[in-house]
Each structure stands twice: as structure tokens, then as C-alpha cells.
Design an enzyme around this catalytic site. Structure first.
Site, PDB file in Angstrom:
ATOM      1  CB  SER A  19      -0.906   0.028   1.229  1.00 57.01           C
ATOM      2  OG  SER A  19      -1.544   1.293   1.366  1.00 57.01           O
ATOM      3  CE1 TYR A  30      -4.930  -2.600   4.248  1.00 57.96           C
ATOM      4  CE2 TYR A  30      -3.999  -0.432   3.793  1.00 57.96           C
ATOM      5  CZ  TYR A  30      -4.427  -1.665   3.351  1.00 57.96           C
ATOM      6  OH  TYR A  30      -4.357  -1.968   2.020  1.00 57.96           O
TER       7      TYR A  30
END
Length: 254
Positions: free
Chosen positions: A147, A160
Site C-alpha cells: 500500500s 493497516y
């Protein structure tokens, strides 16, 4: 013939979103694709139907991640399905795409959220690779979906982001570990992509415009944008690239 003819790929979390895009793209390059999913039968059937319509070959492998016995269950079913396809237990490409999100700033984080995200996004991935090395052929490919939150601060999803930071470190170490076997290990880091994971952030034109503004191209990414990069990393053309994290965020926050 496609660049991946004769290859077998396992794509985790491939029933929707980025995973679906990756599965379709690898199948378009003539790979036999194992489409892993957690339980959404409707979504995985849609993925299989799209691949079939495009002339590709794929089959589904169901296994919930982040629970006891998840990895062994996944590989047992994978090997059974490969046998039904007339193929051996070996695979050439492992795409670790499965993951869950959990929006929470530091003061909102709970032990339950922390444990759940690390169980699925980090722990399962590590042991999925560990077990998969029995099946992965020498000269194979491991591609981890990370990410852009590992490069651009995103405190809205701190846990996350931490799980993806761990994935990047794992990618680096694994690339060195598996180099003698000719296996490349790389990560791809998307920014905002049109998937169910961030659908609530695109509910109004204003919200959508705000997400698009992150990229220098002033648009939200598409699953196909990420899938093209993964397909390159899966092919022989990328043989001299390993241990890298490729930014696939459309120049977000440059």
C-alpha cells in the site's frame, strides 16, 4: 501465446477488486489461475465467468484466512483442484493480495482490531509463503500487494499501514533468501483504487474528487492499473528485478 503460457498462478483474495483484476490479467497471458476467496460465492463465480469469457482458464479455491488451519486448508484444496485440472501440485506465481482494512486513528485502535488485521494481512501471508515454497518452482515469482500508506502518512488507518510496512520488510528479506532458487520477490503499492474496500470514501462527487486529487493524474486508480504491473512482475521480462517495492499509486502525494 501469452507471456505466462504453461504457468500456474495462485492469487489470494481474487474474487473482487484488485485481486479479480490480477486474476483476469494473468489468465489473459495464458496462466492457469487459482482464484482464492474467503467465502463470497457470488463474487468468485463472477471472476471465473469473466475469465472464461475472455478465453482464460481458472478455478476457485476457498479458504478463510486469519483462522487456525487456514494455510493448510488452502493448499490442500489447491492441490486437489490442480489434480482435477490434470496438473501437478507445483505453482509458478504466488500473488499475495488478500487483506482486510480497518480505519482507525491511534486513539481508536483496539486490541481486537490490531490482532485481526495482523492475523490476516501479515501472519497468514508469512505462513502462506512458508508453506507455498514446497509448491513454488525454482525461477518462480512472489508478488505482494502492499500500500502507498507505507510511503505517505495515513493516520486514518494506522494499523493497516503497519501491516503493510511489515509486508515490505518481509519482501526484502525473502528476496535475498530465495535468490539462490532464482525466485524473485517484489511488492506493489497501490494508492486509492476503485474497489469495495474504499467504496464509502467515494459516495459523493466531493469525496471522489478529494481521492482523485491525491494522484498527479487527478483520478482514482483502477484494478487494471495494478494488474498490469503485477503481470509484468510475473513474466520473464522482470527476471532482473527483486526485493523491490514498486509504487503504483499514480504519483500520489509527490
Amino acid at each position: 501465446m501469452g507471456a505466462l503460457v504453461g504457468k500456474t498462478a495462485l492469487v489470494t483474495g481474487a474474487s473482487r477488486g484488485i485481486g479479480r483484476g490480477i486474476a483476469r490479467r494473468l489468465a489473459q497471458e495464458d496462466a492457469l489461475v487459482a482464484v482464492h476467496y474467503g467465502g463470497n460465492e457470488t463474487a468468485v463465480q463472477r471472476t471465473l465467468d469473466l475469465i472464461a469469457q475472455e478465453g482464460g482458464r481458472a478455478f476457485a479455491v476457498r479458504a478463510e484466512l486469519g483462522v487456525p488451519g487456514d494455510v493448510e486448508s488452502l493448499y490442500a484444496r489447491l492441490e486437489d483442484e490442480l489434480a482435477r485440472q490434470g496438473a501437478g501440485p507445483e505453482i509458478d506465481i504466488l500473488v499475495n493480495n488478500a487483506g482486510i482494512s480497518g480505519s482507525a486513528r491511534i486513539h481508536e485502535v483496539t486490541p481486537e482490531l490490531f490482532d485481526r488485521l495482523f492475523a490476516v494481512n501479515t501472519r497468514s501471508l508469512l505462513f502462506l509463503v512458508q508453506r507455498g515454497l514446497k509448491n513454488l518452482r525454482d525461477g518462480g515469482r512472489i508478488i505482494n500487494v502492499s500500500s502507498a500508506s507505507t510511503r505517505v502518512a495515513y493516520p486514518e488507518s494506522v494499523v493497516y499501514s503497519m501491516t503493510k510496512g511489515a509486508l515490505n520488510t518481509f519482501t526484502l528479506a525473502l528476496a535475498k533468501e530465495l535468490g539462490p532458487r532464482g525466485i524473485t520477490v517484489n511488492a506493489v503499492s497501490p494508492g486509492f483504487v476503485e474497489t469495495d474496500m474504499n467504496a464509502e470514501k467515494r459516495t459523493t462527487p466531493e469525496n471522489r474528487a478529494a481521492l482523485a486529487a491525491w494522484s498527479v493524474f487527478n483520478r482514482v486508480g483502477l484494478p487494471s492499473d495494478i494488474a498490469e504491473i503485477v503481470a509484468f512482475l510475473a513474466a520473464d521480462a522482470s527476471r532482473w528485478i527483486t526485493g523491490q517495492c514498486l509504487d503504483a499509486s499514480g504519483g500520489s502525494r509527490l
